[in-house]
Design a protein around this motif. Structure first.
Motif, PDB file in Angstrom:
ATOM      1  N   TYR A 122       0.822  -1.210   0.000  1.00  0.00           N
ATOM      2  CA  TYR A 122       0.000   0.000   0.000  1.00  0.00           C
ATOM      3  C   TYR A 122       0.857   1.262   0.000  1.00  0.00           C
ATOM      4  CZ  TYR A 122      -3.552  -3.406   1.112  1.00  0.00           C
ATOM      5  OH  TYR A 122      -4.373  -4.496   1.058  1.00  0.00           O
ATOM      6  N   GLN A 123       0.621   2.086  -1.027  1.00  0.00           N
ATOM      7  CA  GLN A 123       1.384   3.324  -1.130  1.00  0.00           C
ATOM      8  C   GLN A 123       0.861   4.365  -0.151  1.00  0.00           C
ATOM      9  OE1 GLN A 123       0.963   6.330  -4.332  1.00  0.00           O
ATOM     10  NE2 GLN A 123       3.107   5.893  -4.833  1.00  0.00           N
ATOM     11  N   ILE A 124       1.793   5.027   0.524  1.00  0.00           N
ATOM     12  CA  ILE A 124       1.455   6.167   1.375  1.00  0.00           C
ATOM     13  C   ILE A 124       1.502   7.445   0.554  1.00  0.00           C
ATOM     14  CG2 ILE A 124       2.085   7.457   3.442  1.00  0.00           C
ATOM     15  CD1 ILE A 124       3.596   4.836   4.330  1.00  0.00           C
ATOM     16  N   MET A 125       2.588   7.615  -0.191  1.00  0.00           N
ATOM     17  CA  MET A 125       2.755   8.798  -1.032  1.00  0.00           C
ATOM     18  C   MET A 125       3.896   8.549  -2.005  1.00  0.00           C
ATOM     19  SD  MET A 125       4.749  11.438   1.504  1.00  0.00           S
ATOM     20  CE  MET A 125       3.248  11.700   2.437  1.00  0.00           C
ATOM     21  N   PRO A 126       3.917   9.296  -3.109  1.00  0.00           N
ATOM     22  CA  PRO A 126       5.060   9.191  -4.021  1.00  0.00           C
ATOM     23  C   PRO A 126       6.305   9.801  -3.402  1.00  0.00           C
ATOM     24  CG  PRO A 126       3.552  10.904  -4.754  1.00  0.00           C
ATOM     25  CD  PRO A 126       2.870  10.198  -3.618  1.00  0.00           C
ATOM     26  N   LEU A 127       7.448   9.413  -3.923  1.00  0.00           N
ATOM     27  CA  LEU A 127       8.717   9.895  -3.392  1.00  0.00           C
ATOM     28  C   LEU A 127       8.809  11.416  -3.458  1.00  0.00           C
ATOM     29  CD1 LEU A 127      11.094   8.211  -2.282  1.00  0.00           C
ATOM     30  CD2 LEU A 127      12.236   8.570  -4.478  1.00  0.00           C
ATOM     31  N   SER A 128       8.189  12.007  -4.463  1.00  0.00           N
ATOM     32  CA  SER A 128       8.281  13.455  -4.654  1.00  0.00           C
ATOM     33  C   SER A 128       7.619  14.253  -3.541  1.00  0.00           C
ATOM     34  CB  SER A 128       7.643  13.848  -5.995  1.00  0.00           C
ATOM     35  OG  SER A 128       6.285  13.415  -6.048  1.00  0.00           O
ATOM     36  N   ASP A 129       6.778  13.611  -2.739  1.00  0.00           N
ATOM     37  CA  ASP A 129       6.089  14.309  -1.641  1.00  0.00           C
ATOM     38  C   ASP A 129       6.879  14.297  -0.337  1.00  0.00           C
ATOM     39  OD1 ASP A 129       4.060  14.881  -3.353  1.00  0.00           O
ATOM     40  OD2 ASP A 129       2.641  13.424  -2.556  1.00  0.00           O
ATOM     41  N   ILE A 130       8.021  13.600  -0.320  1.00  0.00           N
ATOM     42  CA  ILE A 130       8.872  13.583   0.870  1.00  0.00           C
ATOM     43  C   ILE A 130       9.796  14.789   0.828  1.00  0.00           C
ATOM     44  CG2 ILE A 130      10.616  12.301   2.165  1.00  0.00           C
ATOM     45  CD1 ILE A 130       9.669   9.795   0.770  1.00  0.00           C
ATOM     46  N   GLY A 131       9.996  15.418   1.977  1.00  0.00           N
ATOM     47  CA  GLY A 131      10.955  16.513   2.025  1.00  0.00           C
ATOM     48  C   GLY A 131      12.371  16.011   2.200  1.00  0.00           C
ATOM     49  N   THR A 132      12.556  15.052   3.134  1.00  0.00           N
ATOM     50  CA  THR A 132      13.896  14.571   3.474  1.00  0.00           C
ATOM     51  C   THR A 132      13.867  13.069   3.726  1.00  0.00           C
ATOM     52  OG1 THR A 132      14.426  16.693   4.526  1.00  0.00           O
ATOM     53  CG2 THR A 132      15.836  14.822   5.090  1.00  0.00           C
ATOM     54  N   LEU A 133      14.888  12.392   3.241  1.00  0.00           N
ATOM     55  CA  LEU A 133      15.095  10.970   3.511  1.00  0.00           C
ATOM     56  C   LEU A 133      16.384  10.837   4.315  1.00  0.00           C
ATOM     57  CD1 LEU A 133      14.476   7.921   3.096  1.00  0.00           C
ATOM     58  CD2 LEU A 133      15.775   8.067   0.959  1.00  0.00           C
ATOM     59  N   VAL A 134      16.280  10.258   5.504  1.00  0.00           N
ATOM     60  CA  VAL A 134      17.443  10.044   6.362  1.00  0.00           C
ATOM     61  C   VAL A 134      17.776   8.560   6.345  1.00  0.00           C
ATOM     62  CG1 VAL A 134      18.425  10.347   8.663  1.00  0.00           C
ATOM     63  CG2 VAL A 134      16.693  11.955   7.830  1.00  0.00           C
ATOM     64  N   THR A 135      19.007   8.232   5.964  1.00  0.00           N
ATOM     65  CA  THR A 135      19.405   6.830   5.900  1.00  0.00           C
ATOM     66  C   THR A 135      20.857   6.701   6.337  1.00  0.00           C
ATOM     67  OG1 THR A 135      19.381   4.838   4.517  1.00  0.00           O
ATOM     68  CG2 THR A 135      20.143   6.884   3.475  1.00  0.00           C
ATOM     69  N   VAL A 136      21.368   5.483   6.285  1.00  0.00           N
ATOM     70  CA  VAL A 136      22.720   5.222   6.781  1.00  0.00           C
ATOM     71  C   VAL A 136      23.758   5.583   5.730  1.00  0.00           C
ATOM     72  CG1 VAL A 136      21.997   3.431   8.383  1.00  0.00           C
ATOM     73  CG2 VAL A 136      22.538   2.817   6.038  1.00  0.00           C
ATOM     74  N   ALA A 137      24.931   5.977   6.187  1.00  0.00           N
ATOM     75  CA  ALA A 137      26.023   6.305   5.284  1.00  0.00           C
ATOM     76  C   ALA A 137      26.697   5.032   4.786  1.00  0.00           C
ATOM     77  CB  ALA A 137      27.033   7.189   6.005  1.00  0.00           C
ATOM     78  N   GLY A 138      27.383   5.169   3.639  1.00  0.00           N
ATOM     79  CA  GLY A 138      28.175   4.066   3.117  1.00  0.00           C
ATOM     80  C   GLY A 138      27.436   3.084   2.244  1.00  0.00           C
ATOM     81  N   LEU A 139      26.184   3.397   1.859  1.00  0.00           N
ATOM     82  CA  LEU A 139      25.442   2.495   0.978  1.00  0.00           C
ATOM     83  C   LEU A 139      25.976   2.614  -0.454  1.00  0.00           C
ATOM     84  CD1 LEU A 139      21.780   3.005   2.225  1.00  0.00           C
ATOM     85  CD2 LEU A 139      23.421   1.244   2.879  1.00  0.00           C
ATOM     86  N   PRO A 140      25.825   1.559  -1.276  1.00  0.00           N
ATOM     87  CA  PRO A 140      26.298   1.618  -2.659  1.00  0.00           C
ATOM     88  C   PRO A 140      25.652   2.769  -3.426  1.00  0.00           C
ATOM     89  CG  PRO A 140      25.717  -0.632  -2.048  1.00  0.00           C
ATOM     90  CD  PRO A 140      25.248   0.250  -0.931  1.00  0.00           C
ATOM     91  N   GLU A 141      26.426   3.408  -4.281  1.00  0.00           N
ATOM     92  CA  GLU A 141      25.915   4.544  -5.032  1.00  0.00           C
ATOM     93  C   GLU A 141      24.729   4.156  -5.912  1.00  0.00           C
ATOM     94  OE1 GLU A 141      25.116   8.206  -6.339  1.00  0.00           O
ATOM     95  OE2 GLU A 141      26.447   7.659  -4.694  1.00  0.00           O
ATOM     96  N   GLU A 142      24.736   2.926  -6.442  1.00  0.00           N
ATOM     97  CA  GLU A 142      23.615   2.512  -7.289  1.00  0.00           C
ATOM     98  C   GLU A 142      22.314   2.436  -6.500  1.00  0.00           C
ATOM     99  OE1 GLU A 142      26.176  -1.251  -6.538  1.00  0.00           O
ATOM    100  OE2 GLU A 142      26.468   0.877  -6.979  1.00  0.00           O
ATOM    101  N   THR A 143      22.412   2.195  -5.197  1.00  0.00           N
ATOM    102  CA  THR A 143      21.221   2.179  -4.345  1.00  0.00           C
ATOM    103  C   THR A 143      20.663   3.578  -4.161  1.00  0.00           C
ATOM    104  OG1 THR A 143      22.049   0.250  -3.128  1.00  0.00           O
ATOM    105  CG2 THR A 143      20.340   1.576  -2.049  1.00  0.00           C
ATOM    106  N   LEU A 144      21.549   4.567  -4.083  1.00  0.00           N
ATOM    107  CA  LEU A 144      21.146   5.931  -3.746  1.00  0.00           C
ATOM    108  C   LEU A 144      20.908   6.823  -4.961  1.00  0.00           C
ATOM    109  CD1 LEU A 144      23.613   6.600  -0.786  1.00  0.00           C
ATOM    110  CD2 LEU A 144      21.219   5.872  -0.651  1.00  0.00           C
ATOM    111  N   ARG A 145      21.398   6.420  -6.132  1.00  0.00           N
ATOM    112  CA  ARG A 145      21.375   7.312  -7.293  1.00  0.00           C
ATOM    113  C   ARG A 145      19.973   7.815  -7.613  1.00  0.00           C
ATOM    114  NH1 ARG A 145      23.706   4.110 -10.594  1.00  0.00           N
ATOM    115  NH2 ARG A 145      25.806   4.803 -10.070  1.00  0.00           N
TER     116      ARG A 145
END
Length: 251
Positions: free
Chosen positions: A216-239
């Motif tokens: 179930y979708q809450i909202m599209p990614l474009s409606d988020i202001g900020t995403l906080v995640t862990v450092a050091g993840l592969p660039e392809e994951t974050l691109r």
């Protein structure tokens, strides 16, 4: 190729590439698209992937019960909680969603912070009982035991009267295509309502939630202001997240 071999290969492709297109995959294996779609239906029924139009995405692994989730990645969640706590300014009205990472956020609020925290999570409210300066407003309703949050008409009515500066949202999946998702329809609707009532929505996501999807979708990614995640993840994951326009904070 045996059915079990196809299903194993489907799961391997999802782990490596993050998505599977049924038509392309069927052509690659030389089987009918209907055969692949049947495999996807059966795997989805086992909770091993999330079906989407034209194919499948990895299923979120963040679907265990609350007690089990508390034991997973607690140090990482503490880091996310600490970073999120620093985003709150004195005097703000903040809505804290339920979830184990937001419990860590509540635990790491500075002792001298003066703010109002609104929550529909009894767990969050209990964490803040001893905070000397944070005023807590608890939203009632029907208790959704999986996430330990209040949902339903009573909750929605109370939330609709609130205006918050920040909303720290919990989710089980964050994907560039499907957006922010969770596993329960009613909980998704409540989260979407809270976001509409808030000036900014911030999502805290551990690694296993990125690139994963729930029903179930809450909202599209474009409606988020900020995403906080862990450092050091592969660039392809974050691109794809970097290119979406949201603010990406790595801690």
């Amino acid at each position: 190729m045996l059915t079990s071999e196809r299903k194993a290969l489907i799961q391997q492709v999802l782990r490596q590439e993050g998505r599977l297109v049924a038509k392309d995959f069927s052509q690659k294996l030389g089987v009918s698209e209907d055969t692949i779609r049947r495999d996807l239906r059966e795997l989805a029924g086992e909770g091993l992937l999330q079906r989407v139009h034209g194919g499948a995405l990895p299923a979120s692994s963040a679907v265990a019960d609350f007690a089990s989730r508390e034991q997973v990645g607690s140090s990482v969640k503490a880091k996310l909680g600490q970073a999120a706590a620093r985003m709150i300014q004195p005097g703000q009205i903040v809505f804290l969603d339920g979830g184990t990472t937001n419990v860590q956020l509540a635990r790491h609020l500075p002792s001298d912070l003066k703010a109002v925290v609104i929550t529909h999570s009894p767990s969050i409210a209990v964490e803040l009982v001893r905070h000397p300066h944070v005023e807590v407003e608890l939203i009632g309703g029907r208790l959704f035991k999986h996430s330990i949050v209040a949902v339903g008409a009573t909750s929605a009515e109370a939330i609709s009267r609130i205006r918050a500066d920040l909303f720290f949202m919990g989710a089980t999946g964050v994907h560039p295509e499907t957006g922010v998702t969770t596993g329960d329809r009613e909980e998704a609707a409540i989260k979407a309502l809270i976001a509409r009532q808030s000036a900014e929505t911030i999502v805290l996501a551990t690694e296993e939630k990125l690139g994963a999807a729930s029903p179930y979708q809450i909202m599209p990614l474009s409606d988020i202001g900020t995403l906080v995640t862990v450092a050091g993840l592969p660039e392809e994951t974050l691109r794809s997240f970097r290119s979406s326009g949201l603010a990406l904070v790595e801690v």
